[in-house]
Design a protein around this motif. Structure first.
Motif, mmCIF file in Angstrom:
data_model
loop_
_atom_site.group_PDB
_atom_site.id
_atom_site.type_symbol
_atom_site.label_atom_id
_atom_site.label_comp_id
_atom_site.label_asym_id
_atom_site.label_seq_id
_atom_site.Cartn_x
_atom_site.Cartn_y
_atom_site.Cartn_z
ATOM 1 N N LEU A 47 31.414 23.290 11.382
ATOM 2 C CA LEU A 47 31.955 23.910 10.178
ATOM 3 C C LEU A 47 33.437 24.234 10.333
ATOM 4 N N TRP A 48 33.811 24.864 11.436
ATOM 5 C CA TRP A 48 35.208 25.268 11.604
ATOM 6 C C TRP A 48 36.127 24.047 11.631
ATOM 7 N N PHE A 49 35.664 22.971 12.267
ATOM 8 C CA PHE A 49 36.484 21.764 12.349
ATOM 9 C C PHE A 49 36.634 21.119 10.982
ATOM 10 N N GLU A 50 35.571 21.104 10.186
ATOM 11 C CA GLU A 50 35.632 20.478 8.870
ATOM 12 C C GLU A 50 36.563 21.253 7.940
ATOM 13 N N ILE A 51 36.480 22.578 7.972
ATOM 14 C CA ILE A 51 37.375 23.382 7.133
ATOM 15 C C ILE A 51 38.824 23.147 7.525
ATOM 16 N N LEU A 52 39.090 23.136 8.815
ATOM 17 C CA LEU A 52 40.463 22.907 9.285
ATOM 18 C C LEU A 52 40.936 21.506 8.924
ATOM 19 N N LEU A 53 40.060 20.516 9.084
ATOM 20 C CA LEU A 53 40.435 19.129 8.802
ATOM 21 C C LEU A 53 40.748 18.933 7.323
ATOM 22 N N VAL A 126 30.665 18.813 -3.491
ATOM 23 C CA VAL A 126 29.921 17.669 -2.959
ATOM 24 C C VAL A 126 30.022 17.621 -1.432
ATOM 25 N N LEU A 127 31.185 17.927 -0.887
ATOM 26 C CA LEU A 127 31.327 17.960 0.571
ATOM 27 C C LEU A 127 30.424 19.023 1.186
ATOM 28 N N VAL A 128 30.361 20.203 0.560
ATOM 29 C CA VAL A 128 29.495 21.271 1.067
ATOM 30 C C VAL A 128 28.027 20.850 0.986
ATOM 31 N N TRP A 129 27.653 20.219 -0.113
ATOM 32 C CA TRP A 129 26.272 19.744 -0.272
ATOM 33 C C TRP A 129 25.920 18.720 0.799
ATOM 34 N N LEU A 130 26.825 17.803 1.073
ATOM 35 C CA LEU A 130 26.589 16.826 2.136
ATOM 36 C C LEU A 130 26.464 17.511 3.495
ATOM 37 N N TYR A 131 27.306 18.483 3.748
ATOM 38 C CA TYR A 131 27.286 19.182 5.034
ATOM 39 C C TYR A 131 25.956 19.886 5.265
#
Length: 361
Positions: A47-53, A126-131
């Protein structure tokens, strides 16, 4: 003589003997192939990496897009050329749609806010749903989105294009300025910090079509699938009605999205919906258990780990050994030969006969 004999315990396999002169090299071709395979295999997203990315990527996208030279003269020339091409095709309908929607105040105001907000809200949703629901397909879908955006940045640099509302000699209406709404980063108070001549390709179409196709492919409810397809359709109407894009800009967005799908397919060797929805937890993540991809998988299958079963193991250990089979009484009586007895005598048991020792003459 002089040779060493190595005994291998029964039931084991001897390791392959390297060729003469070869030395073990952890960075050899096999190791590099295995490392590449691990990189291509979907992993559980962090999660932290995806938010930062995502934050860094959008900041870079905005920085590069706005750093592209505006080239106003060339952008207006390209807009005239696009308009001429559409008229030659008989599909120059943007001006008519723009005026028709502008006559309905509540509709055009709603479209202005649609253009300004849903572009980000739906994509992030949509990104959150996929995650959360499709972690095995998240990385491949995200790569499509990022590759599409990267291709768009190249288009902004190579082909500056003015939107219809900024064309000279045409009667397009800038709906944001007329109705004094917040609906475009290139109009009103934001035009000083945004490149107004980066209309080709349309990322409103590229991102919305990515959302729509992802929802259609992965959602289970039919009406949700329908909404997924309606979203890019509504976005196309909005970008044309607000005079922010030509419909050919939408074609450019579709081409960029096709490029993104191609990059993801080459890397993962499958489309996102063809990948498993759930994946095994990464071994390198401490404190997490591995779980089977399929509950019925045999523990000996490579790539799976069987969960311990203390209850079943204890039951198997405590189970007594099966008792020895004892023949029934009737069966024993029929099977065992009965000893032959002499007739009873009133004077007691008969004398025990001794074996004869006489020999024949």
């Amino acid at each position: 003589m002089g040779e060493t004999t190595v005994k291998i315990p029964e039931g084991t396999t001897a390791p392959p003997t390297p060729p003469a002169g070869a030395t073990a090299d952890a960075s050899g071709p096999a190791s590099r192939t295995g490392r590449l395979h691990r990189m291509r295999s979907p992993r559980h997203p962090r999660l932290w990496f995806e938010i930062l990315l995502i934050a860094v990527s959008y900041w870079t996208y905005s920085l590069v897009r706005n750093a592209v030279p505006e080239q106003k003269t060339q952008a207006l020339h390209n807009a005239d050329w696009i308009w001429d091409v559409e008229r030659s095709l008989g599909l120059a309908f943007e001006e008519s749609v723009n005026h028709a929607v502008n006559s309905v105040t509540w509709l055009v105001v709603a479209m202005n806010y649609y253009y300004a907000t849903l572009h980000f809200i739906v994509t992030i949703a949509v990104l959150v749903w996929l995650y959360r629901s499709h972690p095995g397909r998240y990385a491949a879908s995200r790569l499509i989105l990022f590759a599409t955006t990267g291709a768009a940045l190249v288009g902004y640099y190579l082909y500056p294009l003015a939107p219809p509302r900024l064309m000279n000699g045409q009667n397009f209406i800038d709906t944001v300025q007329v109705h004094e709404t917040w609906g475009s980063m290139a109009s009103g108070n934001f035009k000083a910090v945004s490149n107004q001549y980066a209309a080709m390709p349309s990322m409103h179409i590229g991102w919305s079509l990515w959302c729509g196709l992802t929802i259609f492919a992965l959602a289970r409810t039919p009406w949700v699938k329908i909404l997924g397809l309606l979203y890019p359709t509504a976005t196309l109407i909005v970008i044309v009605a607000t005079a922010n894009h030509f419909w050919l800009d939408a074609v450019g967005g579709i081409i960029c999205l096709a490029f993104g799908f191609g990059v993801s397919y080459v890397w993962y060797r499958a489309l996102p919906h063809q990948l498993p929805r759930l994946i095994e937890d990464d071994d390198e993540r401490p404190g997490r258990r591995r779980r089977l991809r399929h509950p019925g998988t045999h523990p000996g299958t490579p790539g799976t780990a069987a969960a311990p079963d203390p209850v079943g193991q204890a039951a198997r250990t405590a189970q007594p050994a099966p008792p020895a089979q004892v023949p029934r009484t009737g069966q024993a009586a029929r099977t065992a030969p009965s000893p032959r007895r002499a007739p009873s005598s009133p004077h007691g048991p008969p004398p025990r006969s001794e074996p004869s020792t006489q020999t024949a003459p």
